[in-house]
Enzyme design. Structure first.
Site, PDB file in Angstrom:
ATOM      1  CB  CYS A 124      -0.959   0.005   1.178  1.00 21.67           C
ATOM      2  SG  CYS A 124      -2.114  -1.361   1.106  1.00 21.67           S
TER       3      CYS A 124
ATOM      4  CG  HIS B 242      -3.232   3.450   1.742  1.00 22.09           C
ATOM      5  ND1 HIS B 242      -3.666   2.976   0.523  1.00 22.09           N
ATOM      6  CD2 HIS B 242      -3.309   2.404   2.598  1.00 22.09           C
ATOM      7  CE1 HIS B 242      -3.979   1.703   0.638  1.00 22.09           C
ATOM      8  NE2 HIS B 242      -3.779   1.335   1.892  1.00 22.09           N
TER       9      HIS B 242
ATOM     10  CG  ASN C 255      -6.526  -0.913   0.923  1.00 22.17           C
ATOM     11  OD1 ASN C 255      -5.783  -0.535   0.020  1.00 22.17           O
ATOM     12  ND2 ASN C 255      -6.087  -1.348   2.088  1.00 22.17           N
TER      13      ASN C 255
END
Ligand code: ACO
Length: 325
Positions: free
Chosen positions: A113, A252, A282
């Site tokens: 990520c 993020h 996500n």
């Protein structure tokens, strides 16, 4: 002197939109649970013919168009992904071939990520050395392909997509003064001791399988708020900027509660935080450039704004970057 300048952004999503209700028909979960715990309402899932490279290529083309530059001027492609089309070659080389800018530098980086932050810092460093004059920095994922669709604790959290930026080496104006726009400060970190909290249980060298995402969500959440707050403070201090001077934070997009908690800890107003987790879920390395492109295209982020990017992911890895747009 500021670092490389961001000339344009682009993004791409798969055609298939999947709502929480769609997932509730598949695993034991509910729209209410997912919204309350994460803020996610829907995500896009890659279908037949859609891969990490097809999404990356579409995002890259959109970024080139936005920047108003030709693909032939790109001498460097750094692509962040945890879900490459193939174990090798790098997905970046597929993007290069599709854009027809062969001959320059092209490689992938793996920081899950945080991958886009790692890719951005890598590209900025290479541009500063003169390795190339213009770069494409891409975050692209098809995380749906490494999810265990029987595991409700992970499969509801992720989506697929890609985001890209065109970056140009630092420059001066006609009078020889450094341009104000560009990357001001970046800090990256990793702590390999936390491998077991967030990992994929397979890989070419260990199991000869692709494996599935495994996550101890509650533990990751705790580390995320602490690590992100600390790296944000580090970047602010390095840039000699206060939190109140930031126009936009582009985090993020893992969980709306992490975004809220981190902003609160730093004293950043919630209306300065770009939140897209409700629409995209996500998307790992794609999430920061996807959110950045969304907020540029809807007119929130403008030229001259001071923008903070930040991310935390598997490894653990985390980082932040302050940019004058
Ligand atoms: N639907 C319904 N119930 C569920 C679901 C679901 N999809 N998933 C879990 N539950 C249940 C659990 O079984 C548990 O039930 P129990 O109390 O009977 O045992 C209950 O809900 C609570 O589970 P928790 O895991 O404690 O829930 P929590 O509030 O911590 O939320 C979540 C879980 C959303 C995963 C959260 O911890 C989180 O967002 N963590 C951070 C994830 C993250 O930031 N990742 C970033 C990096 S990702 C990357 O790098 C790839």
């Amino acid at each position: 002197m500021t670092g490389s300048r961001l000339l344009g952004t682009g993004s791409a999503l798969p055609a298939n939109r999947v709502t929480n209700a769609d997932l509730a028909a598949r695993v034991e979960t509910s729209d209410e649970w997912i919204i309350e715990r994460t803020g996610i309402r829907q995500r896009y899932i890659a279908g037949e013919g859609e891969t990490t490279s097809t999404l990356a290529i579409a995002a890259a083309r959109a970024a080139l168009e936005d920047a108003g530059v030709e693909a032939s001027s790109i001498g460097l492609i750094v692509l962040a992904t945890a879900t490459p089309d193939n174990t090798f070659p790098a997905t970046a080389t597929k993007v290069q071939a599709a854009l027809g800018c062969n001959g320059g530098v092209a490689f992938d980086v793996a920081a899950v990520c945080s991958g886009f932050l790692y890719a951005l810092a890598t590209a900025d460093s290479l541009l500063r050395t003169g390795m190339a004059r213009r770069a494409l920095v891409i975050g692209a994922e098809t995380f749906s392909r490494i999810l265990d669709w029987e595991d409700r604790t992970t499969c509801v959290l992720f989506g697929d997509g890609a985001g890209a930026v065109v970056l140009e080496a630092p420059d001066t104006d006609a009078a020889g003064n450094p341009l104000a726009a560009g990357i001001i400060s970046t800090r990256l970190h990793a702590d390999g001791a936390h491998h077991d909290l967030l990992y994929v249980d397979g890989g070419p060298s260990s199991t000869q399988t692709t494996g599935h995402v495994r996550m101890k969500g509650r533990e990751v959440f705790r580390h995320a708020v602490v690590n992100l707050s600390s790296v944000l403070e580090e970047v602010l201090e390095d840039a000699n900027v206060s939190a109140s001077q930031i126009d936009w934070v582009v985090p993020h997009q893992a969980n709306a509660r992490i975004l809220d908690a981190t902003a609160k800890k730093l004293g950043i107003a919630p209306d300065k935080v770009v939140v897209t987790v409700q629409d995209h879920a996500n998307t790992s390395a794609a999430s920061v450039p996807l959110a950045l492109d969304t907020a540029r295209r809807d007119g929130r982020i403008k030229a001259g704004d001071l923008v903070m990017l930040e991310a935390m992911g598997g490894g653990f890895t985390w980082g932040a970057s302050l940019i004058r747009m």
